[in-house]
Design a protein around this motif. Sequence first.
Motif, PDB file in Angstrom:
ATOM      1  N   LEU A 299      29.618 -66.936  15.768  1.00  0.00           N
ATOM      2  CA  LEU A 299      30.495 -68.001  15.301  1.00  0.00           C
ATOM      3  C   LEU A 299      29.756 -69.332  15.260  1.00  0.00           C
ATOM      4  O   LEU A 299      29.948 -70.138  14.337  1.00  0.00           O
ATOM      5  N   THR A 300      28.901 -69.566  16.234  1.00  0.00           N
ATOM      6  CA  THR A 300      28.113 -70.806  16.242  1.00  0.00           C
ATOM      7  C   THR A 300      27.168 -70.848  15.048  1.00  0.00           C
ATOM      8  O   THR A 300      27.038 -71.874  14.363  1.00  0.00           O
ATOM      9  N   ALA A 303      29.109 -71.516  11.761  1.00  0.00           N
ATOM     10  CA  ALA A 303      29.957 -72.710  11.692  1.00  0.00           C
ATOM     11  C   ALA A 303      29.598 -73.563  10.487  1.00  0.00           C
ATOM     12  O   ALA A 303      28.423 -73.877  10.240  1.00  0.00           O
ATOM     13  N   GLU A 425      34.929 -70.979   5.184  1.00  0.00           N
ATOM     14  CA  GLU A 425      34.268 -71.020   6.485  1.00  0.00           C
ATOM     15  C   GLU A 425      34.911 -70.026   7.462  1.00  0.00           C
ATOM     16  O   GLU A 425      36.132 -69.813   7.450  1.00  0.00           O
ATOM     17  N   THR A 427      36.059 -69.111  11.096  1.00  0.00           N
ATOM     18  CA  THR A 427      36.419 -69.686  12.396  1.00  0.00           C
ATOM     19  C   THR A 427      37.158 -68.632  13.200  1.00  0.00           C
ATOM     20  O   THR A 427      37.646 -67.640  12.653  1.00  0.00           O
ATOM     21  N   GLU A 429      40.040 -68.907  14.567  1.00  0.00           N
ATOM     22  CA  GLU A 429      41.440 -68.887  14.165  1.00  0.00           C
ATOM     23  C   GLU A 429      41.634 -68.071  12.882  1.00  0.00           C
ATOM     24  O   GLU A 429      42.557 -67.249  12.776  1.00  0.00           O
ATOM     25  N   ARG A 430      40.756 -68.281  11.911  1.00  0.00           N
ATOM     26  CA  ARG A 430      40.874 -67.553  10.649  1.00  0.00           C
ATOM     27  C   ARG A 430      40.612 -66.065  10.850  1.00  0.00           C
ATOM     28  O   ARG A 430      41.248 -65.216  10.217  1.00  0.00           O
TER      29      ARG A 430
END
Length: 536
Positions: A299-300, A303, A425, A427, A429-430
């Motif tokens: 995830l990093t 980003a 993007e 994330t 949450e997505r």
Amino acid sequence: MTSPATATSGQPENQPQTPRPVIVVDFGAQYAQLIARRVREAKVYSEIVPHTFTVEQMLAKDPAAIILSGGPSSVYAAGAPFVDPKLFEAGVPVMGICYGFQAMAQALGGDVAQTGLSEYGGTEVEVCASGVLLAGTPEHQTAWMSHGDAVHKAPVGFEVLATSSGSPVAAFEDTRRRLYGVQWHPEVKHSAHGQTVLEHFLYEGAGLKPDWTPGNVIADQVAAIKAQIGTSRVICALSGGVDSAVAAALVQRAVGDQLTCVHVDHGLMRAGEVEQIENDFVASTGVRLIVRDEKERFLTALAGVSDPETKRKIIGREFIRVFEDAQRDIVAEAGEHGEDVKFLVQGTLYPDVVESGGGEGAANIKSHHNVGGLPDDLDFDLVEPLRTLFKDEVRAVGRELGVPEEIVSRQPFPGPGLGIRIVGEITAERLEILRRADAIAREELTKAGLDNEIWQCPVVLLADVRSVGVQGDGRTYGHPIVLRPVSSEDAMTADWTRLPYDVLSTISTRITNEVREVNRVVLDVTSKPPGTIEWE
């Protein structure tokens, strides 16, 4: 699917061997990959090469036969692809299809011109001499045509086998030189006797045997893997999908406990999949498995990234970095007398190679994370025992190896996971939104008994798109979810699956009720081509 006695010459030492191929020369045909598939259905190995290959390059592959595909050009137009007449002097059996048929006729002195009567779709062909190609087929048969030019006069030495209203010469052959051709597309199912025609060329015309079987693939690859790996240790990138599972099973059969499987939990998996990998695959194979939790790392790295090609390359790079970490851990665990980990097993398939521009002249449609997405400083030698196979062939090999049916018949899921099913993007949450929507779609498709009716059903989140909706008498501004059910044999071509309306309605209702961030569900009804199966 190989014959042990037909290893291709000129391959790198210790690389997996393949049989002498039937080369399909791609003249820009919509169906070049389909021709290769039909040859393989006849239990004969095939590969695709671009028309820019010279005769010397083709012959360097030691082909058992050559098929010239169709294409959109006119053979007499300026700059049109052509066939070097030297090809027909090499003693290799050749078959021309559509444009390839016309290019063969022109190269050998025949006449090709516009007839003023184009033929597209189902066309009646009249057989005037059965010969080798059309033996045993009806005098009148339906064939799939797609051309505006036609052969008016066959080259010297050829017997005309068939005609049609728009093709004075619709098929011909010169059995002495083992040269054959048809104006129609035998690889298309709409050609009633197309597979028979192809098999007549392969078996009678070229003298090949239908000996490319799952058992032979296993024997050949096990021997090649042993030769390549020797006493070194090897790790396998185990995603939990069909491809990596079958690749792991092949390598385990070859080198046993020299293999360690590594599953990278990159946070891009669907609901419950990591647990399924840990339980089902290990239980069925007894393989040593290491699971690495790398969610934060991926995830990093991802980003702020929205471009799909960049996503794939980042994911491919980070996979390799994780495997390098695993490599160091395994070496440290073994101590100073342990063998180094030099090899990395990947479940790379032939469609991955072709779409990533690795098909020797193929266009780069998208970089698969395990092909075009690999970093330049790769510190492993790759072991890719499935690199020449299509998906259905991998399943056949898996069944022959005894891989459990629930794994072998699993619908394809890309290595980059949900990362390429979020348009925009990525994330946390997505990912959670998509994971919940995907779980609902899979649950309802399984409940309706449709798992074996579709090739796969990607569920896509249009993260950078919002639409107005109404829920609970209030205005919403939520994301759309796209359902992409497709049917395919090998992922090279596909059509959208006509799911029952009541199933679609249930999926849509559940997603919009249970995933509050989504207020619209849409259906993708695009074939491949022009669209790819995955959106990114």
